[in-house]
Structure formats: structure tokens, C-alpha cells
Design an enzyme around this catalytic site. Structure first.
Site, PDB file in Angstrom:
ATOM      1  N   GLN A 237      30.570  43.493  29.766  1.00  9.63           N
ATOM      2  CA  GLN A 237      29.265  43.000  30.246  1.00  9.63           C
ATOM      3  C   GLN A 237      28.208  42.978  29.142  1.00  9.63           C
ATOM      4  O   GLN A 237      27.052  42.651  29.418  1.00  9.63           O
ATOM      5  CB  GLN A 237      28.757  43.872  31.406  1.00  9.63           C
ATOM      6  CG  GLN A 237      29.612  43.808  32.658  1.00  9.63           C
ATOM      7  CD  GLN A 237      29.519  42.477  33.403  1.00  9.63           C
ATOM      8  OE1 GLN A 237      28.638  41.648  33.149  1.00  9.63           O
ATOM      9  NE2 GLN A 237      30.436  42.261  34.330  1.00  9.63           N
TER      10      GLN A 237
ATOM     11  N   HIS B 120      35.405  34.960  30.548  1.00 10.27           N
ATOM     12  CA  HIS B 120      34.786  34.336  31.736  1.00 10.27           C
ATOM     13  C   HIS B 120      33.425  34.920  32.095  1.00 10.27           C
ATOM     14  O   HIS B 120      32.738  34.403  32.962  1.00 10.27           O
ATOM     15  CB  HIS B 120      35.755  34.357  32.932  1.00 10.27           C
ATOM     16  CG  HIS B 120      35.937  35.687  33.584  1.00 10.27           C
ATOM     17  ND1 HIS B 120      35.330  36.001  34.775  1.00 10.27           N
ATOM     18  CD2 HIS B 120      36.657  36.779  33.238  1.00 10.27           C
ATOM     19  CE1 HIS B 120      35.690  37.236  35.137  1.00 10.27           C
ATOM     20  NE2 HIS B 120      36.495  37.716  34.216  1.00 10.27           N
TER      21      HIS B 120
ATOM     22  N   THR C 118      53.230  34.227  23.796  1.00 13.35           N
ATOM     23  CA  THR C 118      52.544  33.053  23.247  1.00 13.35           C
ATOM     24  C   THR C 118      51.079  33.050  23.667  1.00 13.35           C
ATOM     25  O   THR C 118      50.770  33.197  24.849  1.00 13.35           O
ATOM     26  CB  THR C 118      53.243  31.768  23.749  1.00 13.35           C
ATOM     27  OG1 THR C 118      54.607  31.848  23.356  1.00 13.35           O
ATOM     28  CG2 THR C 118      52.601  30.520  23.172  1.00 13.35           C
TER      29      THR C 118
ATOM     30  N   CYS D 100      34.620  43.295  42.148  1.00 14.94           N
ATOM     31  CA  CYS D 100      36.011  43.725  42.086  1.00 14.94           C
ATOM     32  C   CYS D 100      36.431  44.538  43.285  1.00 14.94           C
ATOM     33  O   CYS D 100      37.586  44.600  43.620  1.00 14.94           O
ATOM     34  CB  CYS D 100      36.246  44.533  40.815  1.00 14.94           C
ATOM     35  SG  CYS D 100      36.002  43.529  39.380  1.00 14.94           S
TER      36      CYS D 100
HETATM   37  C1  LIG Z   1      32.578  46.280  32.700  1.00 17.87           C
HETATM   38  C2  LIG Z   1      33.807  45.472  33.021  1.00 17.87           C
HETATM   39  N1  LIG Z   1      34.968  45.794  32.431  1.00 17.87           N
HETATM   40  C3  LIG Z   1      36.093  45.102  32.661  1.00 17.87           C
HETATM   41  C4  LIG Z   1      36.103  44.019  33.526  1.00 17.87           C
HETATM   42  C5  LIG Z   1      37.379  43.261  33.753  1.00 17.87           C
HETATM   43  O1  LIG Z   1      37.343  42.033  33.070  1.00 17.87           O
HETATM   44  P1  LIG Z   1      38.280  40.805  33.520  1.00 17.87           P
HETATM   45  O2  LIG Z   1      37.698  40.257  34.777  1.00 17.87           O
HETATM   46  O3  LIG Z   1      38.196  39.844  32.372  1.00 17.87           O
HETATM   47  O4  LIG Z   1      39.650  41.330  33.698  1.00 17.87           O
HETATM   48  C6  LIG Z   1      34.914  43.656  34.173  1.00 17.87           C
HETATM   49  C7  LIG Z   1      34.892  42.545  35.152  1.00 17.87           C
HETATM   50  O5  LIG Z   1      34.106  42.524  36.064  1.00 17.87           O
HETATM   51  C8  LIG Z   1      33.733  44.387  33.902  1.00 17.87           C
HETATM   52  O6  LIG Z   1      32.566  44.073  34.474  1.00 17.87           O
END
Ligand SMILES: Cc1ncc(COP(=O)(O)O)c(C=O)c1O
Length: 390
Positions: A181, A203, A239, A328
Site C-alpha cells: 500500500q 494492481h 515463465t 480481503c
Molecule cells: C498491505 C497489503 N499486503 C499485501 C496485499 C496482497 O496483495 P495482492 O492482492 O497483490 O496479492 C494487500 C492487498 O490488499 C495489501 O493491502
């Protein structure tokens, strides 16, 4: 009416240039970067360019960048790669209670495998206490993993002070920073922090899904998680996802070019939203640090007496997209571990919404969002007033 997307901590809308580049590469430059013919060499050049762009933002060497499928994989590689490689030196890991699940669940797995993990508490704004960190460090400590910018409340940890403390007390412990972040949003001079490992993800910066990177300081050895070819110096065989990685590099360059300007703009938008809410007579609390102290793109607010989930649906009906806590685990009803760790009481926990911004947002949207929240809360209060027995 156009949608208002305020869930940029979960993911961002890709830049048009990024979409174009990624599809052009899929169509025209489909070589395998490991092939030794011209098509392979052209694909390898795309990786080199992306590596250079990521390295520039981190102020590190290009060859220290290891591409992954995203932040989750980078975090897994950092934690498990360090733990498995150095388990003979010690079995203790330190992290915080407010990490992303990709770090927390990795730590839980490592505990099942015999490692010991200290989860440092944080204060009411989400900051780690350096004295507690100092007390937690011991000779068996092989890794300290700290989230730079918290994805739910935007707390920016003092990563430079943390690095100085770890390296002065226990120089052999590796220091990993989860920068998913913070990357391309605020300055990230990883060497100045004395860090060893840093994770980032495409992303979250208007790049594509499915690409990320782990910075591994030269001289730091990790155990690869997969067995395969010698891509990414053998650390991450398989790859490479060339179109997504090249698009990641472009997104990083575009964000880097406007980082300070964009941060100032987002701070202004956060302030504007808070002011508009106040003017509309909406009662709210700010969770985490004051908006001007937190990361530019995150604002976590609680609306007392309101269920976040219900308000979120009312906003969604007006094409305004926000998140309760973190995306998440937002499909699960249990309260956010981050908001619990900063000590929020039940009423504030259940009424918390995360607004997260990007350069695609503007001032007029903040007015519409504040109006929609005020209207939504009026609607909910009127409904509650009509309910029998209330
Ligand atoms: C602080 C943090 N670390 C790790 C991740 C995981 O990243 P990714 O979605 O690219 O797997 C996120 C995703 O929300 C995040 O906010």
C-alpha cells in the site's frame, strides 16, 4: 450518473496506457523471455525495462527485483523463504497484529511448522511501539516483518526507525517491509531504512492484476518456494507474466511521475470529504491516525449507530463503491482484526467504512458521497424510528 469508485486499497482501475500496452504485448510480443532467439530477447527487454522502473522507485539495483504474481506471493516468498532458509540460525519471527492476511496467515502456518511468532500490539492509531519491538528481539529472531502503510486505516509505520533499531540490536535478523500500500504512493527508499526485503503489487497502482515484486537486497539468501527453471535468478521459477510485468513497469513510471502531486491531491480530497460530512451534519469518527498523517489514499470512518454493511449497500445503490474494513475479509462477518487491534469498541467497529482514493477521484465526487451518506443515514434512522417497539 457516473460511478464513484472509492475502494482503491482493494484494487485500482488500470490506466488506459497500461491496458493498451498489456494487450499489445499479448498480441505482438508473445515470446518467452528465456528463449535465446530474437522473440525471446525482445520479451526479456520488456522485463528489464520493468525491473528498471521498479528499482528506480525503490532506489535499489535492478537485479535485486524478483517478479511474482502479486503482493501475496511476494509476502509468502519473503516470510517462508527467509524462515526455511534460516531456521538453523533461529526460529523466531516478529510481526504486528495489523498485518495483511498474506503475512498473518503465513505466520500462522510457520507456527504450525515449529516457528515462534511475536505479534506486536499497536496503539490506538495503529503505530508499533519501538520499545516493545526492542524487547521482542532476541538472538533466535531471524525475521521482522512490518506493514509499511496499513491497508485499512492508512497508518504509516516509522520504517526507518524500525530498521535502525533492528540492525543496531540484532543485525542478523532480516527486515521485511510489506509495501503493497505504499509503493509508488509515498517515497520508499528501502536501503535508507536498512530493509532487506520489500513487497509490492501492480494492481494497487493502476497496473494489472497478477504481477508484483519482491525486492531482495543483494547478499540476502532466501529459499525458493517453487522448484523449476532459473527464472528470476532461480528464486521464483516459472515463465514470467511478461505482458502484466511490462504493464506493471509502465504503471510504476506513470505513478512515479506524479507521486508528490497526487499525494497532495488525495490529502485534499480526504479533507474535503470530512468537511462536507461535517457540513451535512453527519456524526462520524476517524479511525486511525488523523487524515493528514495517514497515507494519502486511505480514510477509515465510523458512523455511530449505523451498520457499515447497510450503509455500504445504500451507497452501492447510488453507484458509490466503498469497503467495510479490508476487502480481503470483507465477505466474512467477523470484525476487522486491525480495528480490533487499535481498540475500537463494538459500535465503532460495526459502523466502520473504508474510503480509499486514487487520482481518478475529484472534489465533486466528495460532495456527492457526503450527500449520499447523509441521505443514507437519514433513511436508516427514519426506518429505525418506525420499527415497532422502538
Ligand atoms: C498491505 C497489503 N499486503 C499485501 C496485499 C496482497 O496483495 P495482492 O492482492 O497483490 O496479492 C494487500 C492487498 O490488499 C495489501 O493491502
Amino acid at each position: 450518473m457516473a460511478e464513484i469508485y472509492l475502494d482503491n486499497s482493494a484494487t485500482t482501475r488500470p490506466f488506459e496506457e497500461v491496458i493498451e500496452l498489456q494487450s499489445r504485448i499479448q498480441r505482438e510480443n508473445y515470446g518467452n523471455p528465456s528463449s535465446i532467439h530474437a522473440r525471446g530477447v525482445a520479451a526479456e527487454k520488456l522485463l528489464d525495462e520493468a525491473r528498471r522502473s521498479i528499482a528506480q522507485l525503490l532506489q535499489c539495483r535492478e537485479e535485486e527485483i524478483c517478479f511474482t504474481s502479486g503482493g501475496t506471493e511476494a509476502n509468502n516468498l519473503a516470510l517462508k523463504g527467509a524462515a526455511y532458509r534460516w531456521r538453523r540460525r533461529g526460529n523466531h519471527i516478529i510481526t504486528t497484529q495489523i498485518e495483511h492476511p498474506s503475512v498473518l496467515n503465513c505466520c500462522r502456518r510457520l507456527e504450525e511448522e515449529g516457528f515462534t511468532v511475536t505479534y506486536l500490539p499497536v496503539d490506538e492509531q495503529g503505530y508499533v511501539d519501538l520499545e516493545q519491538l526492542e524487547r521482542a528481539l532476541r538472538k533466535e529472531t531471524i525475521l521482522v516483518s512490518i506493514i509499511h502503510v496499513n491497508n485499512e486505516i492508512g497508518t504509516i509505520q516509522p520504517v526507518e526507525k524500525i530498521g535502525a533499531l533492528i540492525k543496531s540490536r540484532h543485525p542478523r535478523a532480516l527486515y521485511h517491509v510489506d509495501g503493497v500500500q505504499s509503493f509508488a504512493k509515498i517515497p520508499t527508499p528501502v536501503q535508507r531504512w536498512q530493509a532487506d526485503l520489500y513487497s509490492c503489487s501492480a494492481h494497487k497502482i493502476h497496473g494489472p492484476k497478477g504481477a508484483g515484486a519482491l525486492w531482495v537486497r543483494k547478499g540476502v539468501s532466501l529459499q525458493p518456494l517453487f522448484q523449476g527453471g532459473d527464472q528470476e535468478q532461480g528464486l521464483r521459477p516459472g515463465t514470467e507474466n511478461t505482458p502484466a510485468i511490462a504493464a506493471f513497469g509502465l504503471a510504476a513510471r506513470l505513478c512515479a511521475a506524479q507521486m508528490a502531486e497526487n499525494a497532495a491531491r488525495l490529502y485534499h480530497l480526504k479533507e474535503k470529504l470530512c468537511r462536507e460530512l461535517e457540513e451535512a451534519g453527519v456524526e462520524f469518527y476517524i479511525n486511525g491516525p488523523p487524515p493528514a498523517e495517514a497515507a494519502p489514499h486511505v480514510l477509515n470512518l465510523s458512523f455511530p449507530g449505523i451498520k457499515a454493511e447497510v450503509l455500504l449497500r445504500l451507497l452501492e445503490a447510488r453507484e458509490i463503491y466503498v469497503s467495510p474494513g479490508s476487502a480481503c475479509h470483507s465477505r466474512r462477518p467477523d470484525p476487522s482484526h486491525v480495528l480490533t487491534a487499535i481498540g475500537l469498541e463494538e459500535a465503532r467497529l460495526s459502523g466502520a467504512l473504508r474510503f480509499s482514493f486514487s487520482s481518478f477521484n475529484d472534489e465533486e465526487e466528495m460532495e456527492r458521497v457526503a450527500e449520499a451518506i447523509a441521505a443514507g443515514i437519514r433513511e436508516l434512522k427514519a426506518l429505525a424510528g418506525r420499527r415497532p417497539g422502538q
